[in-house]
Design a protein around this motif. Structure first.
Motif, mmCIF file in Angstrom:
data_model
loop_
_atom_site.group_PDB
_atom_site.id
_atom_site.type_symbol
_atom_site.label_atom_id
_atom_site.label_comp_id
_atom_site.label_asym_id
_atom_site.label_seq_id
_atom_site.Cartn_x
_atom_site.Cartn_y
_atom_site.Cartn_z
ATOM 1 N N ALA A 1 0.837 -1.212 0.000
ATOM 2 C CA ALA A 1 0.000 0.000 0.000
ATOM 3 C C ALA A 1 0.868 1.258 0.000
ATOM 4 O O ALA A 1 0.593 2.213 -0.740
ATOM 5 C CB ALA A 1 -0.943 -0.006 1.198
ATOM 6 N N TYR A 2 1.935 1.280 0.812
ATOM 7 C CA TYR A 2 2.848 2.426 0.825
ATOM 8 C C TYR A 2 3.524 2.595 -0.540
ATOM 9 O O TYR A 2 3.674 3.714 -1.038
ATOM 10 C CB TYR A 2 3.913 2.262 1.910
ATOM 11 N N ALA A 3 3.935 1.479 -1.131
ATOM 12 C CA ALA A 3 4.595 1.556 -2.439
ATOM 13 C C ALA A 3 3.651 2.118 -3.489
ATOM 14 O O ALA A 3 4.034 2.972 -4.290
ATOM 15 C CB ALA A 3 5.089 0.171 -2.855
ATOM 16 N N ARG A 4 2.420 1.649 -3.477
ATOM 17 C CA ARG A 4 1.443 2.115 -4.471
ATOM 18 C C ARG A 4 1.112 3.592 -4.287
ATOM 19 O O ARG A 4 0.793 4.278 -5.260
ATOM 20 C CB ARG A 4 0.180 1.271 -4.386
ATOM 21 N N ALA A 5 1.198 4.083 -3.055
ATOM 22 C CA ALA A 5 0.867 5.483 -2.771
ATOM 23 C C ALA A 5 2.049 6.431 -2.978
ATOM 24 O O ALA A 5 1.873 7.646 -3.011
ATOM 25 C CB ALA A 5 0.345 5.608 -1.341
ATOM 26 N N ALA A 6 3.263 5.893 -3.104
ATOM 27 C CA ALA A 6 4.459 6.727 -3.252
ATOM 28 C C ALA A 6 4.405 7.505 -4.567
ATOM 29 O O ALA A 6 3.859 7.039 -5.558
ATOM 30 C CB ALA A 6 5.717 5.867 -3.210
ATOM 31 N N VAL A 7 4.986 8.699 -4.537
ATOM 32 C CA VAL A 7 5.065 9.535 -5.738
ATOM 33 C C VAL A 7 6.529 9.862 -6.007
ATOM 34 O O VAL A 7 7.136 10.566 -5.208
ATOM 35 C CB VAL A 7 4.241 10.832 -5.565
#
Length: 190
Positions: free
Chosen positions: A57-63
């Motif tokens: 989830a953190y990886a998918r939300a990273a920009v």
């Protein structure tokens, strides 16, 4: 791409020399058979499964997000991860733009297109280390089974002990060990 690596429908095709993605999240063998209730699944599955979901989830939300690669083990007929069975299916469904690599060996680079999906090394710091990649491993987000010591009268080394041994060996080889509390900056501070 060969049949060993697939992308979800909207995943970008790679150029012959790869692209310039600098960060990759490899999610290895996070399949229903591995996270099943023990004894079929790994003893730490109830902890590891949610931790991996949090990292994803953190990886998918990273920009910008890292390249996300789900590596799936393909077992032989009648094995718990036999292709096409429930045990073979990934626990965390890949989203568009994420890659799925099917492997038949312990080394996910052997006989697959993983080497074309992971970019050339950007830093000089297992298989990914030997390729020159910096490798991070999160405690509490990897696990294994108990190990039967056939050479030692069949004594059992618990999965937790095996995991600590593996962490020590990997750290000695150059893997950077992180904790779940490091998660908030994992994909932005590198």
């Amino acid at each position: 791409m060969s049949s060993s690596a697939a992308t979800t429908p909207e995943a970008p095709e790679l150029e012959a020399h790869g692209d310039d993605a600098k960060r990759v999240l490899l999610i290895l063998d996070v399949q229903h058979n591995m996270l099943a209730t023990p004894p079929a699944g790994i003893p730490a599955g109830a902890t590891v499964g949610p931790n991996i979901a949090s990292i994803l989830a953190y990886a998918r939300a990273a920009v910008p997000p890292p390249r996300i690669v789900h590596v799936r083990n393909c077992g032989d007929a009648c094995e718990p991860d036999e292709g096409g069975t429930h045990g073979w299916e990934l626990v965390n469904a890949p989203l568009p733009g994420e890659y799925v690599v099917d492997k038949r060996k312990n080394n996910a680079f052997a006989g697959t297109d993983l080497g074309t999906i992971i970019p050339p090394p950007r830093r000089s710091s297992c298989a990914a280390l030997s390729r020159g990649n910096e490798v991070l491993l999160v405690r509490g987000a990897h696990a294994t089974y108990d190990r039967i010591e056939y050479h030692n009268h069949g004594l059992i080394t618990t999965a937790a002990e095996v995991e600590k041994e593996i962490e020590g060996e990997l750290e000695e080889a150059g893997v950077v060990m992180l904790e779940m509390r490091d998660l908030p900056g994992m994909f932005t501070d590198r």
